[in-house]
Design a protein around this motif. Structure first.
Motif, PDB file in Angstrom:
ATOM      1  N   ALA A  58       0.797  -1.230   0.000  1.00 56.06           N
ATOM      2  CA  ALA A  58       0.000   0.000   0.000  1.00 56.06           C
ATOM      3  C   ALA A  58       0.830   1.281   0.000  1.00 56.06           C
ATOM      4  O   ALA A  58       1.942   1.333   0.508  1.00 56.06           O
ATOM      5  CB  ALA A  58      -0.939   0.012   1.186  1.00 56.06           C
ATOM      6  N   ILE A  59       0.224   2.311  -0.572  1.00 55.33           N
ATOM      7  CA  ILE A  59       0.743   3.679  -0.616  1.00 55.33           C
ATOM      8  C   ILE A  59      -0.373   4.585  -0.103  1.00 55.33           C
ATOM      9  O   ILE A  59      -1.540   4.387  -0.441  1.00 55.33           O
ATOM     10  CB  ILE A  59       1.108   4.100  -2.062  1.00 55.33           C
ATOM     11  N   LEU A  60      -0.017   5.579   0.697  1.00 57.45           N
ATOM     12  CA  LEU A  60      -0.992   6.556   1.168  1.00 57.45           C
ATOM     13  C   LEU A  60      -0.833   7.818   0.334  1.00 57.45           C
ATOM     14  O   LEU A  60       0.243   8.410   0.274  1.00 57.45           O
ATOM     15  CB  LEU A  60      -0.777   6.873   2.649  1.00 57.45           C
ATOM     16  N   ILE A  61      -1.902   8.209  -0.335  1.00 59.31           N
ATOM     17  CA  ILE A  61      -1.902   9.418  -1.158  1.00 59.31           C
ATOM     18  C   ILE A  61      -2.746  10.456  -0.431  1.00 59.31           C
ATOM     19  O   ILE A  61      -3.918  10.213  -0.141  1.00 59.31           O
ATOM     20  CB  ILE A  61      -2.468   9.132  -2.572  1.00 59.31           C
ATOM     21  N   GLY A  62      -2.126  11.586  -0.110  1.00 65.58           N
ATOM     22  CA  GLY A  62      -2.822  12.651   0.598  1.00 65.58           C
ATOM     23  C   GLY A  62      -2.924  13.889  -0.273  1.00 65.58           C
ATOM     24  O   GLY A  62      -1.972  14.258  -0.946  1.00 65.58           O
ATOM     25  N   ASN A  63      -4.084  14.498  -0.271  1.00 64.72           N
ATOM     26  CA  ASN A  63      -4.323  15.692  -1.072  1.00 64.72           C
ATOM     27  C   ASN A  63      -5.282  16.590  -0.316  1.00 64.72           C
ATOM     28  O   ASN A  63      -5.996  16.125   0.566  1.00 64.72           O
ATOM     29  CB  ASN A  63      -4.903  15.284  -2.443  1.00 64.72           C
ATOM     30  N   THR A  64      -5.310  17.857  -0.653  1.00 68.05           N
ATOM     31  CA  THR A  64      -6.206  18.791   0.026  1.00 68.05           C
ATOM     32  C   THR A  64      -7.674  18.422  -0.202  1.00 68.05           C
ATOM     33  O   THR A  64      -8.525  18.771   0.607  1.00 68.05           O
ATOM     34  CB  THR A  64      -5.956  20.230  -0.449  1.00 68.05           C
ATOM     35  N   HIS A  65      -7.976  17.704  -1.287  1.00 64.02           N
ATOM     36  CA  HIS A  65      -9.352  17.327  -1.590  1.00 64.02           C
ATOM     37  C   HIS A  65      -9.731  15.955  -1.042  1.00 64.02           C
ATOM     38  O   HIS A  65     -10.865  15.735  -0.638  1.00 64.02           O
ATOM     39  CB  HIS A  65      -9.607  17.339  -3.095  1.00 64.02           C
ATOM     40  N   LYS A  66      -8.774  15.025  -1.053  1.00 61.12           N
ATOM     41  CA  LYS A  66      -9.074  13.666  -0.627  1.00 61.12           C
ATOM     42  C   LYS A  66      -7.776  12.929  -0.323  1.00 61.12           C
ATOM     43  O   LYS A  66      -6.777  13.120  -0.993  1.00 61.12           O
ATOM     44  CB  LYS A  66      -9.836  12.930  -1.734  1.00 61.12           C
TER      45      LYS A  66
END
Length: 124
Positions: A58-66
């Motif tokens: 797994a990879i965690l993708i973080g963004n201001t929207h989601k």
């Protein structure tokens, strides 16, 4: 990964944009969301934490929207995506191109003015 269940999405990485979509046919995809890489962070997820969320590699993708966790098909695929995502995010934030040159955003074109409305050049 979705809050309710696991869903399969196809990810597409561009210079400054990450998109993910659902496959709708042989070569057709329905766009689900676009994420600007300048506002995106990427983190590796431990195997233990991934298993808790019923995914592997797994990879965690973080963004201001989601923000969400993405499972990859293998450790090698995970490593490749992690490298590419981090590179795209860092380059977009720094304003550099793939070959390390500073990206030029250019200047805005002059606005048109009707003939006879100005006595001199707009920029002078």
């Amino acid at each position: 990964m979705c809050r309710r269940d696991l869903r399969e999405y196809h990810f597409h990485l561009f210079n400054d944009l990450l998109t993910y979509s659902k496959r709708k046919g042989a070569n057709q995809y329905k766009l689900h969301r676009k994420l600007g890489m300048a506002a995106t962070t990427v983190k590796e997820v431990s195997d233990e934490d991934a298993e808790k969320n019923k995914v592997s590699h797994a990879i965690l993708i973080g963004n201001t929207h989601k923000s969400f966790m993405v499972g990859c098909g293998s450790a090698e695929v995970k490593k490749t995506w992690l490298e590419k995502l981090k590179m795209a995010s860092e380059m977009t934030r720094s304003g550099k191109t793939l070959n390390g040159e500073k990206r030029s955003l250019g200047t805005a074109a002059a606005a048109w003015a009707a003939d006879g409305t100005q006595n001199q050049c707009t920029f002078c």
